[in-house]
Design an enzyme around this catalytic site. Structure first.
Site, PDB file in Angstrom:
ATOM      1  N   LYS A  17      34.710  40.534  33.671  1.00 26.42           N
ATOM      2  CA  LYS A  17      34.911  42.066  33.752  1.00 26.42           C
ATOM      3  C   LYS A  17      35.982  42.668  33.278  1.00 26.42           C
ATOM      4  CE  LYS A  17      34.769  41.251  38.472  1.00 26.42           C
ATOM      5  NZ  LYS A  17      34.427  40.013  38.580  1.00 26.42           N
ATOM      6  N   HIS A  42      42.049  39.699  36.452  1.00 27.85           N
ATOM      7  CA  HIS A  42      41.492  40.139  35.193  1.00 27.85           C
ATOM      8  C   HIS A  42      42.116  40.026  34.209  1.00 27.85           C
ATOM      9  CE1 HIS A  42      38.753  42.566  38.296  1.00 27.85           C
ATOM     10  NE2 HIS A  42      38.439  41.280  38.146  1.00 27.85           N
ATOM     11  N   GLN A 220      35.915  40.044  42.170  1.00 26.88           N
ATOM     12  CA  GLN A 220      35.087  38.907  42.547  1.00 26.88           C
ATOM     13  C   GLN A 220      33.585  39.268  41.989  1.00 26.88           C
ATOM     14  OE1 GLN A 220      37.209  40.223  45.345  1.00 26.88           O
ATOM     15  NE2 GLN A 220      38.531  39.032  44.307  1.00 26.88           N
TER      16      GLN A 220
HETATM   17  P1  IMP Z   1      39.529  34.157  48.815  1.00 28.36           P
HETATM   18  O1  IMP Z   1      38.807  35.558  48.126  1.00 28.36           O
HETATM   19  O2  IMP Z   1      40.869  33.798  48.166  1.00 28.36           O
HETATM   20  O3  IMP Z   1      39.524  34.372  50.381  1.00 28.36           O
HETATM   21  O4  IMP Z   1      38.613  33.010  48.312  1.00 28.36           O
HETATM   22  C1  IMP Z   1      37.274  32.808  48.774  1.00 28.36           C
HETATM   23  C2  IMP Z   1      36.244  32.534  47.561  1.00 28.36           C
HETATM   24  O5  IMP Z   1      35.989  33.497  46.702  1.00 28.36           O
HETATM   25  C3  IMP Z   1      36.881  31.119  46.950  1.00 28.36           C
HETATM   26  O6  IMP Z   1      35.805  30.355  46.615  1.00 28.36           O
HETATM   27  C4  IMP Z   1      37.310  31.790  45.875  1.00 28.36           C
HETATM   28  O7  IMP Z   1      37.446  30.863  44.643  1.00 28.36           O
HETATM   29  C5  IMP Z   1      36.761  32.883  45.405  1.00 28.36           C
HETATM   30  N1  IMP Z   1      37.432  33.827  44.802  1.00 28.36           N
HETATM   31  C6  IMP Z   1      38.148  34.957  45.257  1.00 28.36           C
HETATM   32  N2  IMP Z   1      38.472  35.807  44.109  1.00 28.36           N
HETATM   33  C7  IMP Z   1      37.846  35.272  43.115  1.00 28.36           C
HETATM   34  C8  IMP Z   1      37.804  35.922  41.691  1.00 28.36           C
HETATM   35  O8  IMP Z   1      38.511  36.894  41.493  1.00 28.36           O
HETATM   36  N3  IMP Z   1      36.934  35.466  40.884  1.00 28.36           N
HETATM   37  C9  IMP Z   1      36.352  34.206  41.413  1.00 28.36           C
HETATM   38  N4  IMP Z   1      36.203  33.649  42.454  1.00 28.36           N
HETATM   39  C10 IMP Z   1      37.047  34.169  43.394  1.00 28.36           C
END
Ligand code: IMP
Length: 426
Positions: A17, A42, A220
């Site tokens: 993105k 990003h 995300q």
């Molecule tokens: P959290 O957002 O740190 O709580 O992580 C929860 C889940 O979302 C985990 O599997 C992370 O690897 C994934 N995740 C969080 N932010 C990103 C991102 O920006 N890109 C890809 N995966 C993400």
């Protein structure tokens, strides 16, 4: 006529993105991040300078573009201060064109500690940036919002309550002693706030009053959405279009005339735990990971890789009401003699063409593949549709036919100029 564009992830994040939003936001006056926090990463390269954006909207890198950190975000103030300093040190002054919502929640040092402790039990594979616990405090109605930092009595009262709670959880649930070190609060919250506070406003009001040219940058991806993703292996915010209204404080009516595009890779990746029906293993996975350079921007973790999952992509189209897909990293599939795409799942003798809510099904289903022929030659860096090999075009058509919306843009390499529009979108 107002111009509103939403760009968000159609898979599990990391769809590329950053580059897309960088390109498109140049045509907008305001860019908005509305959910998540410094878990995002990003990557953008502008004039040979590399930026990794965690909290700031990517569009702010353009000199004319105003950046907004809206109320749905959870903000690590020290990380934000460092991110601003890093960008400014590269010769790009952004501080005076950034607005931070007074209603956004603050990620506190103890949220990161709790993230670590909870991971021991949950194994979601979070980024450990304190995101889940910050949202947990928000929904427990114990969160500290940016506005609270303007009043030291309120802040100290909330902080004391928070600390008591964290102490209880750490000691009673996890058997860990917890002593708050106020130096961390000073260094990671109060000092950064002093630097940032002049940029704090009611961002919802600002956005209501400035509707002419706004781009909304999702972080995300849809499959990590707290409600529509692969729960509980998700992030703690609405990372699909569902997060737009609550994340910005704007009425759903505001988005009636917005165009919404989802960014998807030509294959699929995910970081962290959770179901991944089309995941590859062994040599096949290694080949794709190496070709795609699939290592996380925030954590450096090797990403899990697999074939494109059209059941999941169609889910993203439906959930977000996507107007189209922006497809990235098609060139990574150059050189494959055959390419698989998942068109359904099979579980216990039943065929699923709709993305199931059940984790049990997602974890144990067998992907049903169509195998398409690969293409000769390279799509790397092409900027003209006529350069697209016939079989690559067929691959795109297959995707479009399945998901029912067009692929409007292709990213064909990491460089800024490596893209082409298949349809004019802004
Ligand atoms: P959290 O957002 O740190 O709580 O992580 C929860 C889940 O979302 C985990 O599997 C992370 O690897 C994934 N995740 C969080 N932010 C990103 C991102 O920006 N890109 C890809 N995966 C993400």
């Amino acid at each position: 006529m107002s111009k509103k564009l939403v760009i968000l992830g159609a898979q599990w994040g990391d769809e590329g993105k950053g580059k897309i939003v960088d390109l498109l936001s140049e045509r907008f006056d305001i860019s908005v991040r509305y959910q998540g926090g410094s878990n995002a990463g990003h990557t953008v390269v502008i004039n040979g300078v590399k930026y990794i954006m965690h909290l700031l909207p990517t569009g702010i890198l353009h000199p004319h573009n105003i950046g907004v950190i809206a109320q749905g975000m959870v903000v690590d103030l020290k990380a934000l201060q460092d991110e601003i300093a890093d960008i400014e040190a590269k010769g790009n002054p952004i501080f005076n064109k950034l607005y931070i919502s007074d209603r956004a929640h603050v990620v506190m040092p103890y949220h990161k500690l709790l993230d670590k402790l909870l991971e021991r039990k949950n194994g979601v594979g979070t980024t450990l940036r304190g995101i889940g616990p910050a949202y947990m405090f928000k929904f427990m109605r114990k969160g500290i919002r940016v506005v609270d930092l303007f009043d030291s009595t309120i802040f100290e009262k909330k902080l004391a309550e928070n600390i008591e709670f964290v102490k209880d959880v750490a000691e009673k649930v996890f058997g860990e002693r917890f002593e708050i070190d106020y130096r961390y609060i000073e260094e990671e919250v109060l000092k950064p706030f002093e630097k940032l506070k002049e940029r704090v406003i009611d961002t919802a009001k600002f956005l209501r009053e400035n509707t002419k040219s706004v781009i909304f940058e999702g972080a995300q991806g849809t499959l990590l959405d707290i409600d529509m993703g692969t729960y509980p292996y998700v992030t703690s915010s609405n990372s699909s279009a569902l997060g737009l209204a609550n994340g910005t404080g704007l009425s759903p009516k505001y988005f009636r005339d917005a165009q919404i595009y989802g960014v998807a890779k030509a294959y699929l990746t995910r970081v962290g735990g959770g179901p991944f029906p089309t995941e590859l293993h062994g040599e096949e996975a290694e080949r794709l990971r190496e070709k795609g350079g699939e290592y996380g921007a925030t954590t450096g973790r090797p990403r899990r890789v697999g074939w494109l999952d059209l059941v999941a992509l169609k889910h993203a189209v439906d959930v977000n009401g996507l107007d189209g897909i922006i497809l990235t990293k098609l060139d990574v599939l150059d050189g494959y003699s055959e390419i698989k795409v998942c068109v359904a799942y099979e579980y216990n003798g039943k065929i699923y063409e709709e993305f199931p809510a059940s984790l049990e099904v997602l974890e144990n289903c067998k992907p049903i593949y169509e195998t398409l022929p690969g293409w000769e030659g390279s799509t790397q860096g092409i900027t003209d549709i006529s350069q697209l090999p016939t079989n690559a075009r067929k691959y795109l058509e297959f995707i479009e036919n399945y998901i029912g919306v067009p692929i409007v843009m292709l990213s064909t390499g990491p460089q800024r100029h490596e893209y082409l529009f298949l349809k004019e979108i802004v």
